[in-house]
Scaffold this motif. Sequence first.
Motif, PDB file in Angstrom:
ATOM      1  N   TYR A 231       0.817  -1.213   0.000  1.00 37.73           N
ATOM      2  CA  TYR A 231       0.000   0.000   0.000  1.00 37.73           C
ATOM      3  C   TYR A 231       0.847   1.258   0.000  1.00 37.73           C
ATOM      4  CZ  TYR A 231      -3.277   3.532   1.809  1.00 37.73           C
ATOM      5  OH  TYR A 231      -4.028   4.674   2.009  1.00 37.73           O
ATOM      6  N   TRP A 232       1.906   1.277   0.801  1.00 36.83           N
ATOM      7  CA  TRP A 232       2.714   2.491   0.921  1.00 36.83           C
ATOM      8  C   TRP A 232       3.477   2.808  -0.358  1.00 36.83           C
ATOM      9  CZ3 TRP A 232       5.252   1.598   6.402  1.00 36.83           C
ATOM     10  CH2 TRP A 232       4.284   1.848   7.383  1.00 36.83           C
ATOM     11  N   GLY A 233       3.973   1.784  -1.072  1.00 35.92           N
ATOM     12  CA  GLY A 233       4.649   2.022  -2.341  1.00 35.92           C
ATOM     13  C   GLY A 233       6.153   2.197  -2.268  1.00 35.92           C
ATOM     14  N   TYR A 234       6.788   1.759  -1.181  1.00 37.07           N
ATOM     15  CA  TYR A 234       8.246   1.890  -1.076  1.00 37.07           C
ATOM     16  C   TYR A 234       8.942   0.720  -1.768  1.00 37.07           C
ATOM     17  CZ  TYR A 234       7.433   5.590   2.329  1.00 37.07           C
ATOM     18  OH  TYR A 234       7.035   6.754   2.942  1.00 37.07           O
ATOM     19  N   ASN A 235       8.652   0.525  -3.046  1.00 38.88           N
ATOM     20  CA  ASN A 235       9.197  -0.600  -3.801  1.00 38.88           C
ATOM     21  C   ASN A 235       9.288  -0.186  -5.265  1.00 38.88           C
ATOM     22  OD1 ASN A 235      10.221  -3.232  -3.807  1.00 38.88           O
ATOM     23  ND2 ASN A 235       8.238  -4.127  -4.351  1.00 38.88           N
ATOM     24  N   THR A 236      10.094   0.835  -5.530  1.00 38.41           N
ATOM     25  CA  THR A 236      10.066   1.541  -6.806  1.00 38.41           C
ATOM     26  C   THR A 236      10.551   0.692  -7.974  1.00 38.41           C
ATOM     27  OG1 THR A 236      10.523   3.568  -5.582  1.00 38.41           O
ATOM     28  CG2 THR A 236      10.763   3.664  -7.961  1.00 38.41           C
ATOM     29  N   HIS A 472      -1.221  -3.802  17.151  1.00 39.84           N
ATOM     30  CA  HIS A 472      -2.214  -4.811  16.786  1.00 39.84           C
ATOM     31  C   HIS A 472      -2.161  -4.994  15.271  1.00 39.84           C
ATOM     32  CE1 HIS A 472      -4.160  -5.168  20.762  1.00 39.84           C
ATOM     33  NE2 HIS A 472      -3.727  -3.918  20.898  1.00 39.84           N
ATOM     34  N   ASN A 473      -1.124  -5.723  14.847  1.00 41.80           N
ATOM     35  CA  ASN A 473      -0.846  -5.891  13.422  1.00 41.80           C
ATOM     36  C   ASN A 473      -1.265  -7.257  12.898  1.00 41.80           C
ATOM     37  OD1 ASN A 473       0.338  -3.430  13.856  1.00 41.80           O
ATOM     38  ND2 ASN A 473       2.445  -4.120  13.583  1.00 41.80           N
ATOM     39  N   GLU A 474      -2.232  -7.887  13.567  1.00 36.53           N
ATOM     40  CA  GLU A 474      -2.630  -9.232  13.182  1.00 36.53           C
ATOM     41  C   GLU A 474      -3.048  -9.321  11.715  1.00 36.53           C
ATOM     42  OE1 GLU A 474      -2.897  -8.760  17.540  1.00 36.53           O
ATOM     43  OE2 GLU A 474      -3.697  -7.602  15.841  1.00 36.53           O
ATOM     44  N   ALA A 475      -3.670  -8.273  11.192  1.00 36.48           N
ATOM     45  CA  ALA A 475      -4.142  -8.296   9.806  1.00 36.48           C
ATOM     46  C   ALA A 475      -2.995  -8.391   8.804  1.00 36.48           C
ATOM     47  CB  ALA A 475      -4.979  -7.049   9.519  1.00 36.48           C
ATOM     48  N   ASN A 476      -1.771  -8.124   9.243  1.00 40.99           N
ATOM     49  CA  ASN A 476      -0.613  -8.180   8.345  1.00 40.99           C
ATOM     50  C   ASN A 476      -0.131  -9.601   8.086  1.00 40.99           C
ATOM     51  OD1 ASN A 476      -0.845  -5.441   8.590  1.00 40.99           O
ATOM     52  ND2 ASN A 476       1.154  -5.096   9.531  1.00 40.99           N
ATOM     53  N   GLY A 477      -0.664 -10.560   8.823  1.00 43.01           N
ATOM     54  CA  GLY A 477      -0.333 -11.954   8.565  1.00 43.01           C
ATOM     55  C   GLY A 477       1.016 -12.404   9.072  1.00 43.01           C
ATOM     56  N   GLU A 478       1.594 -11.670  10.019  1.00 40.44           N
ATOM     57  CA  GLU A 478       2.907 -12.055  10.559  1.00 40.44           C
ATOM     58  C   GLU A 478       2.839 -12.300  12.063  1.00 40.44           C
ATOM     59  OE1 GLU A 478       6.302  -9.801   9.073  1.00 40.44           O
ATOM     60  OE2 GLU A 478       5.001  -8.861   7.580  1.00 40.44           O
ATOM     61  N   ASP A 479       1.656 -12.696  12.532  1.00 46.72           N
ATOM     62  CA  ASP A 479       1.456 -13.022  13.950  1.00 46.72           C
ATOM     63  C   ASP A 479       1.857 -11.875  14.870  1.00 46.72           C
ATOM     64  OD1 ASP A 479       0.529 -15.620  13.336  1.00 46.72           O
ATOM     65  OD2 ASP A 479       2.588 -16.351  13.173  1.00 46.72           O
ATOM     66  N   ASN A 480       1.647 -10.660  14.392  1.00 48.14           N
ATOM     67  CA  ASN A 480       1.906  -9.443  15.173  1.00 48.14           C
ATOM     68  C   ASN A 480       3.390  -9.267  15.524  1.00 48.14           C
ATOM     69  OD1 ASN A 480       0.630  -7.089  16.169  1.00 48.14           O
ATOM     70  ND2 ASN A 480       0.708  -7.862  18.265  1.00 48.14           N
ATOM     71  N   ASN A 540      -3.011  -0.867  14.447  1.00 45.64           N
ATOM     72  CA  ASN A 540      -1.955  -1.329  13.534  1.00 45.64           C
ATOM     73  C   ASN A 540      -0.896  -0.234  13.408  1.00 45.64           C
ATOM     74  OD1 ASN A 540      -0.431  -2.124  11.185  1.00 45.64           O
ATOM     75  ND2 ASN A 540      -2.148  -3.427  10.584  1.00 45.64           N
ATOM     76  N   ASN A 541       0.343  -0.575  13.706  1.00 45.78           N
ATOM     77  CA  ASN A 541       1.415   0.420  13.603  1.00 45.78           C
ATOM     78  C   ASN A 541       2.358   0.141  12.435  1.00 45.78           C
ATOM     79  OD1 ASN A 541       3.150  -1.637  14.435  1.00 45.78           O
ATOM     80  ND2 ASN A 541       3.972  -0.529  16.191  1.00 45.78           N
ATOM     81  N   ASN A 542       1.908  -0.712  11.506  1.00 47.61           N
ATOM     82  CA  ASN A 542       2.731  -1.028  10.334  1.00 47.61           C
ATOM     83  C   ASN A 542       1.805  -1.379   9.176  1.00 47.61           C
ATOM     84  OD1 ASN A 542       5.143  -1.463   8.909  1.00 47.61           O
ATOM     85  ND2 ASN A 542       5.105  -3.654   9.343  1.00 47.61           N
ATOM     86  N   ALA A 543       0.954  -0.429   8.791  1.00 47.49           N
ATOM     87  CA  ALA A 543      -0.127  -0.702   7.827  1.00 47.49           C
ATOM     88  C   ALA A 543       0.347  -0.625   6.381  1.00 47.49           C
ATOM     89  CB  ALA A 543      -1.275   0.270   8.066  1.00 47.49           C
ATOM     90  N   TYR A 544       1.581  -0.995   6.129  1.00 53.06           N
ATOM     91  CA  TYR A 544       2.166  -0.896   4.792  1.00 53.06           C
ATOM     92  C   TYR A 544       1.457  -1.784   3.779  1.00 53.06           C
ATOM     93  CZ  TYR A 544       4.314  -5.507   5.234  1.00 53.06           C
ATOM     94  OH  TYR A 544       4.513  -6.852   5.363  1.00 53.06           O
ATOM     95  N   CYS A 545       0.783  -2.827   4.253  1.00 49.18           N
ATOM     96  CA  CYS A 545       0.165  -3.785   3.344  1.00 49.18           C
ATOM     97  C   CYS A 545      -1.355  -3.764   3.426  1.00 49.18           C
ATOM     98  CB  CYS A 545       0.682  -5.197   3.649  1.00 49.18           C
ATOM     99  SG  CYS A 545       0.405  -5.722   5.365  1.00 49.18           S
TER     100      CYS A 545
END
Length: 700
Positions: A231-236, A472-480, A540-545
């Motif tokens: 989502y963030w786009g840091y993958n140019t 609470h980053n459970e939605a990121n799929g990395e077990d928080n 979520n403190n890492n909503a990059y995805c």
Amino acid sequence: MNGFPDRLEPGSPYPLGATFDGLGVNFAVFSANADRIDLCLFDPKGRKQVACYELPEWTDEVWHGYLPGATPGLLYGFRAHGRWEPEEGHRFNPNKLLLDPYAKGLHGGVRWTDALHSYRVRSKRKDLTFDRRDSAAAMPKAVVTASGFDWTGDVRPQVPWSDTVIYEAHAKGLTRLMDEVPEMERGTFAALSHPRVIDHLKRIGVTTLELLPIHEFVQDRRLQEAGLVNYWGYNTLAFFAPERRYMATEHCDELRIAIRRLHAAGIEVILDVVYNHTAEGSELGPTFNFRGLDNATYYRLVEDDPRYCVNDTGTGNTLDLSHPRVLQMVADSLRYWAESYHVDGFRFDLGVTLGRDGNNGFTPRAGFFDVLRQDPVLNQLKLISEPWDIGPGGYQLGNHPPGFAEWNDKFRDATRRFWRGDSGMRPEFANRIAGSADLFDHRARRTWAGINFVTAHDGQPLRDVVSYEGKHNEANGEDNRDGHSENYSRNWGAEGPTDDQGIEACRDRVVRSMLTTLFASLGTPMLLGGDEFGRTQRGNNNAYCQDNQISWFDWSLERSERGQALIDFVRRLAETRRKFPLMRANSFLHGQEEVAPGVLDIDWFDERGVNLSEADWHNAEGRALMMRRVRRMDDGTLQSVLLVMNASHTSLTFRMPPPDLERHLIVDSSDPRAPERPIGDSIEVPDRAAMIIVGYGRLG
């Protein structure tokens, strides 16, 4: 051959990329180590290769050729021939179609397949093997472009640094849920200049819109296979092309029109840019462009084992900006965005990486800084660095050269910790709100060099900082496991949403106190978009995805009574900062200049109205602080701005420090709708509240 000539004309090594001159197209691409480069042309759908030419000339390590009769809209790519010697850093594989590093438009997208790798992915020998499959079907194609956009009449706002208020937002997330925007335009560049957006930014005093990356970027294979997105786009992928996912019209002029309209409203546009790494990942990553064109030049490789990429960025690779051609590519890209899109500045992701002199570490005399500081176009823009990376000596806050501002995470951490009531925070907090002179006051730098922020895209929004103890980053799929483990946050009695009105009132007060701190401190304030009406990411403190409602702005919050109250409070803070120059002073204040007898330009007091002694500063339980700035007006009167802060858990009576002035309470975080009013020699300050008090008068 489809109407094309049998061979290319010599053409010119400059400019790099594909350049239409009205009669044909010149192609030029850098590679110091290739033996040959082919230009491949494709049908309008990008599915079939219709012609392939060897670039006939090699001048100053630039391969070039001219195709007469070619016009904008032509699809193309390169194939590079050369050594396959991974142990020596060379990874040429002509079976892989390569994207032009200077491509200004793309057609199609990356379709993940093992054929995108130059080696046989499933071999036990990994990247030491050679893959002979053609990757063209899985690759986007570069598009020849020509812009005739008319910028006549466009005027850059050129907001002085001292007046700047930055608003960080995502080009899609800002408007994806904004009902007033036509549905087909929501989440696009077109929506950025919608009257609803402009009116909102103007209302809260924003001068400068900072957009997360909008260069064409790649959706990570790992995330796609997990059902997530980048989502963030840091993958140019393409440093010269705007991201098509953010277009409603599929035409680059959509972004130009948006910028022009924002300029007409007096709002600058800054781009968050990622030149520290590319989307190709480590030596085990795919081959899109740089790796196939000249891996040994574009990337920093391990000195004693060039098979491997240096990974100072945490993404697998690191661009080598110590090489003049790589640095030229970055400078050309920046200049292109400045001139062709009229952007007003750049925020450099992992700016320390850009300032590394090869493998010798960071230096403020790195070529990257020197090039930008002397460039007559770029040195007039706002330049902001994220002053860290994960490499050795990777934390360089305050060490960038003049002309650059820097994200000040020390301000963020000190502000959060002070207002959550941590012990021993007064000295550090005082340093930060006074402009962080210990970091920035050298080489004639100004207070604006410190970009003060309490929240940014990388982390939780402000509402979550006061609502969650943990991530609470459970939605990121990395077990928080992902994201920072220490947010310096506090939930004030309940984790997440609550019906407890006492807890909610406390949270609201702390939010307003931190915003008051942000706007009343010396330095450049940056507001995370949505904080002004209480946006949440549900912890979520890492909503990059998270390209969904976790990240998108929920504008229904803005329409609520609570949201409106917070917006009005932010507007009041911005107006107060604009009205009183002491709050945005350009020069550092050190408390060594007497504005009047016994009255210093900046001074510190506790709730008793007396200067803090050495013992007071070291009192770990002291949570009351007043910062006063004073100036002499043209008519000889004194004007003071007093920032009063009570981070304790009880109400305190603050006595006003001498001299006796006519004082007015301007902002009160405990009572956001309270009108301006005069006050006497003391004032009651509730727990976890901040106030701005302005004084006027003469001495003697």
